[in-house]
Scaffold this motif. Structure first.
Motif, PDB file in Angstrom:
ATOM      1  N   GLU A 286      33.848  10.008 -17.593  1.00  0.00           N
ATOM      2  CA  GLU A 286      34.382  11.259 -17.062  1.00  0.00           C
ATOM      3  C   GLU A 286      33.650  12.488 -17.607  1.00  0.00           C
ATOM      4  O   GLU A 286      33.731  13.576 -17.036  1.00  0.00           O
ATOM      5  CB  GLU A 286      35.882  11.370 -17.347  1.00  0.00           C
ATOM      6  N   HIS A 287      32.921  12.319 -18.700  1.00  0.00           N
ATOM      7  CA  HIS A 287      32.150  13.415 -19.277  1.00  0.00           C
ATOM      8  C   HIS A 287      30.670  13.357 -18.882  1.00  0.00           C
ATOM      9  O   HIS A 287      29.895  14.234 -19.290  1.00  0.00           O
ATOM     10  CB  HIS A 287      32.263  13.403 -20.800  1.00  0.00           C
ATOM     11  N   PHE A 288      30.293  12.354 -18.093  1.00  0.00           N
ATOM     12  CA  PHE A 288      28.894  12.205 -17.741  1.00  0.00           C
ATOM     13  C   PHE A 288      28.322  13.388 -16.970  1.00  0.00           C
ATOM     14  O   PHE A 288      27.156  13.753 -17.180  1.00  0.00           O
ATOM     15  CB  PHE A 288      28.666  10.908 -16.970  1.00  0.00           C
ATOM     16  N   PRO A 289      29.086  14.035 -16.057  1.00  0.00           N
ATOM     17  CA  PRO A 289      28.503  15.201 -15.381  1.00  0.00           C
ATOM     18  C   PRO A 289      27.993  16.260 -16.365  1.00  0.00           C
ATOM     19  O   PRO A 289      26.931  16.836 -16.159  1.00  0.00           O
ATOM     20  CB  PRO A 289      29.654  15.727 -14.525  1.00  0.00           C
ATOM     21  N   ARG A 290      28.712  16.506 -17.452  1.00  0.00           N
ATOM     22  CA  ARG A 290      28.252  17.450 -18.465  1.00  0.00           C
ATOM     23  C   ARG A 290      27.067  16.886 -19.229  1.00  0.00           C
ATOM     24  O   ARG A 290      26.160  17.615 -19.635  1.00  0.00           O
ATOM     25  CB  ARG A 290      29.402  17.780 -19.430  1.00  0.00           C
ATOM     26  N   GLY A 291      27.060  15.565 -19.426  1.00  0.00           N
ATOM     27  CA  GLY A 291      25.931  14.936 -20.085  1.00  0.00           C
ATOM     28  C   GLY A 291      24.673  14.997 -19.246  1.00  0.00           C
ATOM     29  O   GLY A 291      23.572  15.179 -19.764  1.00  0.00           O
ATOM     30  N   ALA A 292      24.830  14.866 -17.926  1.00  0.00           N
ATOM     31  CA  ALA A 292      23.676  14.898 -17.035  1.00  0.00           C
ATOM     32  C   ALA A 292      23.191  16.324 -16.812  1.00  0.00           C
ATOM     33  O   ALA A 292      21.999  16.612 -16.956  1.00  0.00           O
ATOM     34  CB  ALA A 292      24.015  14.238 -15.707  1.00  0.00           C
ATOM     35  N   PHE A 293      24.101  17.224 -16.450  1.00  0.00           N
ATOM     36  CA  PHE A 293      23.741  18.615 -16.167  1.00  0.00           C
ATOM     37  C   PHE A 293      24.736  19.523 -16.875  1.00  0.00           C
ATOM     38  O   PHE A 293      25.815  19.818 -16.356  1.00  0.00           O
ATOM     39  CB  PHE A 293      23.690  18.853 -14.654  1.00  0.00           C
ATOM     40  N   TYR A 294      24.343  19.944 -18.052  1.00  0.00           N
ATOM     41  CA  TYR A 294      25.242  20.630 -18.980  1.00  0.00           C
ATOM     42  C   TYR A 294      25.749  21.956 -18.437  1.00  0.00           C
ATOM     43  O   TYR A 294      26.933  22.280 -18.553  1.00  0.00           O
ATOM     44  CB  TYR A 294      24.504  20.843 -20.302  1.00  0.00           C
ATOM     45  N   TYR A 295      24.883  22.749 -17.832  1.00  0.00           N
ATOM     46  CA  TYR A 295      25.301  24.055 -17.326  1.00  0.00           C
ATOM     47  C   TYR A 295      26.259  23.921 -16.144  1.00  0.00           C
ATOM     48  O   TYR A 295      27.259  24.626 -16.064  1.00  0.00           O
ATOM     49  CB  TYR A 295      24.087  24.881 -16.877  1.00  0.00           C
ATOM     50  N   GLU A 296      25.928  23.033 -15.227  1.00  0.00           N
ATOM     51  CA  GLU A 296      26.690  22.939 -13.977  1.00  0.00           C
ATOM     52  C   GLU A 296      27.911  22.024 -14.086  1.00  0.00           C
ATOM     53  O   GLU A 296      28.849  22.140 -13.288  1.00  0.00           O
ATOM     54  CB  GLU A 296      25.771  22.421 -12.859  1.00  0.00           C
ATOM     55  N   ASN A 297      27.873  21.064 -15.026  1.00  0.00           N
ATOM     56  CA  ASN A 297      28.963  20.094 -15.207  1.00  0.00           C
ATOM     57  C   ASN A 297      29.248  19.342 -13.906  1.00  0.00           C
ATOM     58  O   ASN A 297      30.395  19.058 -13.563  1.00  0.00           O
ATOM     59  CB  ASN A 297      30.232  20.783 -15.723  1.00  0.00           C
ATOM     60  N   ALA A 298      28.188  19.018 -13.183  1.00  0.00           N
ATOM     61  CA  ALA A 298      28.312  18.260 -11.932  1.00  0.00           C
ATOM     62  C   ALA A 298      26.966  17.606 -11.648  1.00  0.00           C
ATOM     63  O   ALA A 298      25.919  18.120 -12.032  1.00  0.00           O
ATOM     64  CB  ALA A 298      28.711  19.165 -10.775  1.00  0.00           C
ATOM     65  N   VAL A 299      27.005  16.459 -10.976  1.00  0.00           N
ATOM     66  CA  VAL A 299      25.790  15.730 -10.629  1.00  0.00           C
ATOM     67  C   VAL A 299      25.590  15.790  -9.123  1.00  0.00           C
ATOM     68  O   VAL A 299      26.460  15.369  -8.363  1.00  0.00           O
ATOM     69  CB  VAL A 299      25.879  14.255 -11.081  1.00  0.00           C
ATOM     70  N   PRO A 300      24.455  16.319  -8.644  1.00  0.00           N
ATOM     71  CA  PRO A 300      24.213  16.329  -7.193  1.00  0.00           C
ATOM     72  C   PRO A 300      24.244  14.905  -6.638  1.00  0.00           C
ATOM     73  O   PRO A 300      23.761  13.967  -7.266  1.00  0.00           O
ATOM     74  CB  PRO A 300      22.804  16.930  -7.072  1.00  0.00           C
ATOM     75  N   GLU A 301      24.824  14.755  -5.459  1.00  0.00           N
ATOM     76  CA  GLU A 301      24.975  13.421  -4.869  1.00  0.00           C
ATOM     77  C   GLU A 301      23.634  12.711  -4.730  1.00  0.00           C
ATOM     78  O   GLU A 301      23.528  11.499  -4.933  1.00  0.00           O
ATOM     79  CB  GLU A 301      25.650  13.544  -3.505  1.00  0.00           C
ATOM     80  N   ALA A 302      22.581  13.465  -4.407  1.00  0.00           N
ATOM     81  CA  ALA A 302      21.282  12.842  -4.168  1.00  0.00           C
ATOM     82  C   ALA A 302      20.578  12.423  -5.450  1.00  0.00           C
ATOM     83  O   ALA A 302      19.608  11.666  -5.394  1.00  0.00           O
ATOM     84  CB  ALA A 302      20.382  13.806  -3.396  1.00  0.00           C
ATOM     85  N   PHE A 303      21.069  12.875  -6.612  1.00  0.00           N
ATOM     86  CA  PHE A 303      20.304  12.649  -7.843  1.00  0.00           C
ATOM     87  C   PHE A 303      20.149  11.169  -8.143  1.00  0.00           C
ATOM     88  O   PHE A 303      19.056  10.715  -8.506  1.00  0.00           O
ATOM     89  CB  PHE A 303      20.976  13.355  -9.017  1.00  0.00           C
ATOM     90  N   PHE A 304      21.182  10.378  -8.022  1.00  0.00           N
ATOM     91  CA  PHE A 304      21.054   8.938  -8.240  1.00  0.00           C
ATOM     92  C   PHE A 304      20.867   8.159  -6.948  1.00  0.00           C
ATOM     93  O   PHE A 304      20.432   7.017  -6.965  1.00  0.00           O
ATOM     94  CB  PHE A 304      22.263   8.397  -9.012  1.00  0.00           C
TER      95      PHE A 304
END
Length: 308
Positions: A286-304
């Motif tokens: 549940e904390h991975f979005p911050r781990g992946a993109f710290y400023y935005e706290n969200a992962v773009p759908e296309a990233f993975f």
């Protein structure tokens, strides 16, 4: 056995000349060689070995194999025996089959991507020269001011299978991981050197490639790289320049003409350089979005979703 570092990525590209232009004039590598099969070899400014990227003519993008350097020629036999005992097939690669490179051993990871271990590489010297050199490359040098190929991320349906193989057979160290509520590994970051990660594994289909990262000396150079991407009209990640919580680095992602993802980045912390010395940092899913993109706290759908 001692695997000393991630050394090169052998990439499949659909247009070798367009790819070579990209890696020279956008990324900032220098072309060091070509072979009779149409492959192009490139190297970064601060590395003496023959190549850090190989471009292979192909019908699709993706990774052909990942090259890792060992510390001693005898390590090849030790690795071949260990991989065979684990139940994975090993192929002996003769010297010269990869131009500028000595003999090696090649084998698949459990997720299907190919690794090639080798000891000898021909030397091309630093970009600034090997006698009375200037401390920095000329500002007229084309492309981003990258210093070295730093790491790569591949995708796997079950990343834990790769983690088990890499740590138990090849003596990699696990530095950070992402786990689900049941403790299953969703993503992993591993090192065989002194950097935070030489090889990372993320969720996705087996046998696919996510990105390779080119190191830069400072955050300022990453910003310069983003300016260059805009100047060259190279599409980049929608977030623009950002920061990872994992490793804490400053980063920007973009693609080569065949869709292979590249990264400019700076700022990874140092790792201990020996397996098992330091427990890995653990990120709950549940904390991975911050781990992946710290400023935005969200992962773009296309990233993975976008892999080659």
């Amino acid at each position: 056995m001692a695997i000393s570092r991630f050394s090169y990525a052998s990439m499949n590209v659909m247009d070798v000349e367009a790819a070579a232009q990209h890696y020279v004039h956008v990324v900032g590598l220098r072309e060091t060689d070509r072979d009779t099969d149409g492959r192009v070899y490139l190297q970064a400014a601060d590395t003496q070995d023959h190549h850090c990227v190989i471009l292979n003519p192909a019908n699709t993008g993706g990774v052909d194999h990942l090259g890792f350097k060992v510390s001693d020629l005898a390590d090849l036999d030790e690795a071949a025996a260990a991989v065979t005992a684990y139940g994975l097939p090993v192929t002996r690669i003769p010297a010269g089959a990869v131009k500028g490179q000595g003999e090696g051993v090649r084998f698949p990871l459990p997720s299907g991507q190919q690794m090639l271990l080798y000891f000898h590489a021909d030397k091309v010297g630093y970009l600034t020269g090997m006698e009375n050199p200037n401390p920095v490359s000329a500002h007229s040098t084309p492309g981003g001011r990258v210093t070295h190929l730093d790491h790569t991320l591949i995708s796997a349906q079950n990343p834990q299978d790769d983690v088990k193989f890499l740590t138990e057979v090849l003596d990699f160290s696990l530095t950070e991981k992402v786990v689900d509520p049941a403790g299953n590994t969703l993503a992993a970051f591993l090192t065989c050197s002194h950097t935070m990660h030489d090889l990372a594994i993320g969720p996705g289909p087996d046998s696919h490639f996510h990105h390779m990262a080119f190191g830069m000396d400072s955050r300022t150079e990453v910003i310069h790289g983003v300016d260059l991407l805009k100047e060259k009209a190279v599409p980049a990640l929608e977030y623009g320049i950002t920061r990872h919580g994992i490793a804490g680095v400053t980063t920007i992602y973009f693609h080569d003409p065949s869709g292979n993802r590249n990264e400019f980045y700076n700022g990874a912390y140092l790792a201990p350089g020996a397996p098992g010395w330091v427990p890995p940092i653990v990120w709950q899913a549940e904390h991975f979005p911050r781990g992946a993109f710290y400023y935005e706290n969200a992962v773009p759908e296309a990233f993975f979703a976008e892999v080659t």
